[in-house]
Enzyme design. Structure first.
Site, short mmCIF file in Angstrom:
data_model
loop_
_atom_site.label_atom_id
_atom_site.label_comp_id
_atom_site.label_asym_id
_atom_site.label_seq_id
_atom_site.Cartn_x
_atom_site.Cartn_y
_atom_site.Cartn_z
N CYS A 81 -0.04 5.51 1.45
CA CYS A 81 -0.13 5.64 2.96
C CYS A 81 1.03 7.01 3.02
O CYS A 81 2.11 6.89 2.38
CB CYS A 81 -0.26 4.92 3.88
SG CYS A 81 1.42 3.97 3.70
N ASN B 296 0.93 -1.06 -0.19
CA ASN B 296 -0.02 -0.07 -0.04
C ASN B 296 0.98 1.32 0.15
O ASN B 296 1.33 1.55 1.11
CB ASN B 296 -0.87 -0.09 1.19
CG ASN B 296 -1.85 1.16 1.34
OD1 ASN B 296 -1.67 2.12 0.44
ND2 ASN B 296 -2.61 1.33 2.56
C1 LIG Z 1 -13.29 2.18 6.23
C2 LIG Z 1 -11.99 1.79 5.18
C3 LIG Z 1 -10.93 1.33 5.43
C4 LIG Z 1 -10.03 1.14 4.40
N1 LIG Z 1 -8.49 0.61 4.86
C5 LIG Z 1 -7.87 0.45 3.77
C6 LIG Z 1 -6.47 -0.08 4.28
O1 LIG Z 1 -6.19 -0.53 5.41
N2 LIG Z 1 -5.42 -0.24 3.24
C7 LIG Z 1 -5.82 -0.03 1.76
O2 LIG Z 1 -5.01 -0.23 1.02
N3 LIG Z 1 -7.22 0.46 1.43
C8 LIG Z 1 -8.03 0.91 2.41
N4 LIG Z 1 -9.22 1.36 2.31
C9 LIG Z 1 -9.39 1.45 0.74
C10 LIG Z 1 -10.02 0.40 -0.05
O3 LIG Z 1 -9.63 -0.85 0.06
C11 LIG Z 1 -10.81 0.66 -1.43
O4 LIG Z 1 -9.58 0.71 -2.18
C12 LIG Z 1 -11.43 1.93 -1.50
O5 LIG Z 1 -12.47 2.06 -0.55
C13 LIG Z 1 -12.20 2.17 -2.85
O6 LIG Z 1 -13.06 0.84 -3.06
P1 LIG Z 1 -14.67 0.92 -2.77
O7 LIG Z 1 -15.14 2.32 -3.18
O8 LIG Z 1 -15.08 -0.33 -3.20
O9 LIG Z 1 -14.60 1.04 -1.13
C14 LIG Z 1 -10.15 1.31 3.26
C15 LIG Z 1 -11.53 1.74 2.79
C16 LIG Z 1 -12.54 2.02 3.72
C17 LIG Z 1 -14.01 2.49 3.19
#
Ligand SMILES: Cc1cc2nc3c(=O)[nH]c(=O)nc-3n(C[C@H](O)[C@H](O)[C@H](O)COP(=O)(O)O)c2cc1C
Length: 283
Positions: free
Chosen positions: A131, A128
């Site tokens: 970050c 990732n």
């Molecule tokens: C509550 C929450 C926590 C997330 N935590 C992470 C994480 O720890 N690591 C990461 O790479 N992406 C994290 N994401 C991003 C998701 O993996 C994803 O890439 C992003 O939300 C877009 O996809 P979606 O619209 O289907 O949620 C998080 C998203 C949400 C909503």
């Protein structure tokens, strides 16, 4: 021509995955979903040092999407690694487990990747890079192409399992995707959340302590679709799509745009069984 059901040497049952941070560490969803229906599950990002995460509120629902400011809460690499060494519960899951990690420095990524590759239950890694890099004033790692090159090159030299690199949509993800490809990544993940914000108009205060937050869910789908298309035009390695997927139809759109795999994120909170249903439907 259909993209192969493979990332590096790893075969997948189908193209449906779950997205990091929306699926816990795998245990949380096991009562709701038969993991053997999925190509893979991605666990939440583990960082080098334990993180308490951000103070509440951490989540705000908007009409078509979700704002989150979780702050990567997790127990840290040493604790998670030691626990998995003692009890590799990931081995019981009949799907590819994708382990997400983030460091505070280039070296952290490589060290963590090397350690987690030893865990049998982990099939693949996700780096990732979206970050913050504390050594570069908090800008995301992927804001500096040199970081992308070094992290991917060093990881490719060090680990034996395939890995994908996850980018932020706010950086130059097309350039980063090309760098990741020629530096040895097996796939790229497009993308993490979009930059969002919420303000209480009456009190003139920001909703989140960090002011900005990550925006995800159906609202971001058209932007994610365009980003996946642009990245898929730029590289030959598989693209894992992430952003607003809530149905088999959405998933198909991303595959048509050039993704090889799609991941379900925010919508897991609405329906914890959704990823399985989508996998069945797009078959
Ligand atoms: C509550 C929450 C926590 C997330 N935590 C992470 C994480 O720890 N690591 C990461 O790479 N992406 C994290 N994401 C991003 C998701 O993996 C994803 O890439 C992003 O939300 C877009 O996809 P979606 O619209 O289907 O949620 C998080 C998203 C949400 C909503």
């Amino acid at each position: 021509m259909k993209a192969p059901l493979k990332i590096g040497s790893l075969s997948f049952r189908n193209r449906v995955l779950t997205a990091s941070g929306t699926f816990g560490m795998g245990k949380e969803f096991s009562d709701f979903l038969d993991y053997s229906q999925l190509g893979g599950i991605t666990l939440k990002t583990i960082t080098k040092n334990p993180r308490q995460g951000n103070p509440p509120p951490r989540i705000l629902e908007t009409p078509y999407g979700l704002l989150n400011s979780i702050g990567l809460e997790n127990e840290g690499f040493q604790k998670v690694y030691q626990d998995l060494k003692k009890n590799d519960y990931l081995r019981q899951y009949d799907t590819n487990v994708i382990f997400s990690l983030a460091g505070d420095s280039v070296e952290d990524y490589v060290e963590m990747a090397r350690f987690f590759c030893e865990i049998e239950g982990i099939a693949m890694l996700e780096l990732n890079l979206s970050c913050p890099n504390v050594h570069e004033g908090g800008a995301t790692f992927d804001s500096n192409p040199e970081n992308v090159k070094r992290i991917v090159e060093e990881t490719a030299k060090t680990v034996s399992k395939p890995f994908t690199v996850k980018f932020s949509p706010s950086q130059d993800f097309v350039k980063n995707s090309r760098i990741a490809e020629y530096s040895g990544a097996h796939a790229i993940t497009i993308s993490n959340t979009f930059l969002g914000m919420a303000i209480h108009a009456k009190t003139k205060t920001f909703v989140f302590k960090n002011k900005t937050a990550g925006y995800s869910g159906p609202a971001v789908k058209p932007m994610a679709l365009a980003n996946v298309y642009r990245a898929a035009q730029a590289v030959k390695i598989p693209v894992i799509a992430s952003g607003g997927i809530s149905s088999a139809e959405d998933a198909s759109e991303f595959l048509i745009a050039g993704a090889s795999f799609i991941s379900i994120g925010t919508l897991n909170f609405v329906d914890p069984g959704l990823a399985g249903k989508i996998a069945k439907e797009i078959e």
